[in-house]
Design a protein around this motif. Structure first.
Motif, PDB file in Angstrom:
ATOM      1  N   ASP A   1       0.834  -1.194   0.000  1.00 14.90           N
ATOM      2  CA  ASP A   1       0.000   0.000   0.000  1.00 14.90           C
ATOM      3  C   ASP A   1       0.873   1.250   0.000  1.00 14.90           C
ATOM      4  O   ASP A   1       0.589   2.237  -0.677  1.00 14.90           O
ATOM      5  CB  ASP A   1      -0.921   0.025   1.237  1.00 14.90           C
ATOM      6  CG  ASP A   1      -2.060  -0.979   1.113  1.00 14.90           C
ATOM      7  OD1 ASP A   1      -2.239  -1.556   0.015  1.00 14.90           O
ATOM      8  OD2 ASP A   1      -2.763  -1.196   2.114  1.00 14.90           O
TER       9      ASP A   1
ATOM     10  N   LEU B   1       3.896   1.363  -1.168  1.00 15.72           N
ATOM     11  CA  LEU B   1       4.522   1.429  -2.492  1.00 15.72           C
ATOM     12  C   LEU B   1       3.559   2.066  -3.501  1.00 15.72           C
ATOM     13  O   LEU B   1       3.978   2.862  -4.339  1.00 15.72           O
ATOM     14  CB  LEU B   1       4.956   0.024  -2.940  1.00 15.72           C
ATOM     15  CG  LEU B   1       5.590  -0.104  -4.323  1.00 15.72           C
ATOM     16  CD1 LEU B   1       6.752   0.877  -4.510  1.00 15.72           C
ATOM     17  CD2 LEU B   1       6.066  -1.532  -4.563  1.00 15.72           C
ATOM     18  N   ASP B   2       2.272   1.754  -3.394  1.00 12.19           N
ATOM     19  CA  ASP B   2       1.270   2.419  -4.235  1.00 12.19           C
ATOM     20  C   ASP B   2       1.401   3.937  -4.117  1.00 12.19           C
ATOM     21  O   ASP B   2       1.415   4.662  -5.116  1.00 12.19           O
ATOM     22  CB  ASP B   2      -0.156   2.060  -3.765  1.00 12.19           C
ATOM     23  CG  ASP B   2      -0.685   0.776  -4.395  1.00 12.19           C
ATOM     24  OD1 ASP B   2      -0.182   0.369  -5.457  1.00 12.19           O
ATOM     25  OD2 ASP B   2      -1.617   0.191  -3.814  1.00 12.19           O
ATOM     26  N   ASP B   3       1.453   4.413  -2.887  1.00  9.16           N
ATOM     27  CA  ASP B   3       1.508   5.853  -2.654  1.00  9.16           C
ATOM     28  C   ASP B   3       2.775   6.454  -3.250  1.00  9.16           C
ATOM     29  O   ASP B   3       2.734   7.515  -3.872  1.00  9.16           O
ATOM     30  CB  ASP B   3       1.450   6.148  -1.142  1.00  9.16           C
ATOM     31  CG  ASP B   3       0.103   5.765  -0.538  1.00  9.16           C
ATOM     32  OD1 ASP B   3      -0.867   5.598  -1.306  1.00  9.16           O
ATOM     33  OD2 ASP B   3       0.020   5.632   0.697  1.00  9.16           O
TER      34      ASP B   3
END
Lengths: 183, 116
Positions: free
Chosen positions: B97, B99-101
């Motif tokens: 999550d 890493l998504d950001d």
């Protein structure tokens, strides 16, 4: 025998910054010596690769909510070494080290990984990481490959003895699925 | 004769891949031992042995019906393992999550002409 632990969300809605519908990692027990983790990201492979290999990026995401990455040294070339270290709120440190075997930006890298357990390093596991880009999205696949079943079971045991270190809990997601099915 | 760790510990009992296969097989519903053996290509004594270990640590229930014994999964006994593996999943999901950001940030940087 291959078993899937967690179903992926099938949501294909384009994600925006701070999406509320997060994608889910899929954890698969491939064999006695291999665990595979896959996750899709809404970004091109070169960004996923950069985020996974540049220290300033790694430090932003590679820890966890309870542990922050405080050291990250990466010599990104075949034969190059790395050292990563996380610190938890209670001050305990968790060190990882290894050597890059394959570096093919932005689609593939292979590196060894050992974990400092007390004052000795565990046997090397091999992490084989691929980034497959399609339509601007990237499927990240992390294969955790152990030298032996004993190593995997050793990781399992050490995780339990040490309060189940999250960073090293090599688990059977299958069992989580069974427990959910029975709950 | 001393009991082995295998027969006293749920975690050790499921470290054996064949026993995990048996649990997976029994998850949808109970099966008699001969079906377990047939579906997993085990001999009946092998299947019986694994089932006995699983029964000793409480991971399976047995129901006797006439000549046959039917085995089923005891979900409650799996709870400690569930808690543990959930942490593993939660760890990776939490990490990804973030890493998504980061990737969203890197994408917008690129649009601003500032390569990552």
């Amino acid at each position: 025998m291959s078993t899937t632990a967690t179903a992926t969300t099938t949501t294909t809605t384009p994600t925006i910054a701070n999406p509320t519908n997060r994608r889910r990692a899929v954890i698969t027990i491939v064999s006695d010596t291999e665990v595979r983790i896959t996750r899709e990201f809404d970004a091109p492979a070169r960004l996923v690769f950069a985020a996974s290999t540049r220290p300033e990026h790694m430090a932003r995401w590679y820890g966890c909510s309870e542990m922050k990455m405080f050291a990250c040294e990466i010599d990104l070339r075949p034969g190059g070494a790395y050292h990563w270290a996380l610190r938890s709120a209670d001050g305990s440190e968790h060190h990882f080290r290894g050597v890059y075997k394959t570096v093919q930006a932005p689609t593939h890298m292979v590196y060894t990984e050992a974990y400092l357990l007390g004052d000795t390093w565990t046997n090397d596991a091999v992490n084989d990481v691929t980034m497959e880009e399609r339509d601007g999205k990237t499927l990240l696949t992390v294969r955790l490959i152990y030298a032996s079943k004993a190593d995997r079971d050793g990781h399992l045991g050490s995780g339990m003895e040490n309060g189940m270190h999250e960073t090293h809990a090599r688990l059977d997601g299958l069992l989580a699925e069974l427990a959910r099915a029975e709950a | 004769m001393a009991r082995t760790a295998t027969t006293t510990d749920v975690f050790a009992a499921v470290a054996e891949p064949r026993r995990r296969e048996i649990l997976e097989l029994l998850a949808p519903g109970e099966q008699p031992v001969n079906e377990v053996a047939r579906l997993l290509h085990l001999t009946q004594p092998q299947a019986s042995k694994h089932l006995r270990v699983l029964k000793e640590v409480g991971l399976v229930h047995v129901r006797e019906a006439g000549q046959q014994r039917f085995y089923s999964v005891n979900g409650r006994a799996l709870e400690p393992i569930h808690a543990w593996s959930s942490r593993f999943e939660a760890y990776w999901n939490d990490r990804f999550d973030r890493l998504d950001d980061l990737l969203e940030e890197l994408k917008s940087r690129k649009e601003e002409g500032d390569p990552p």
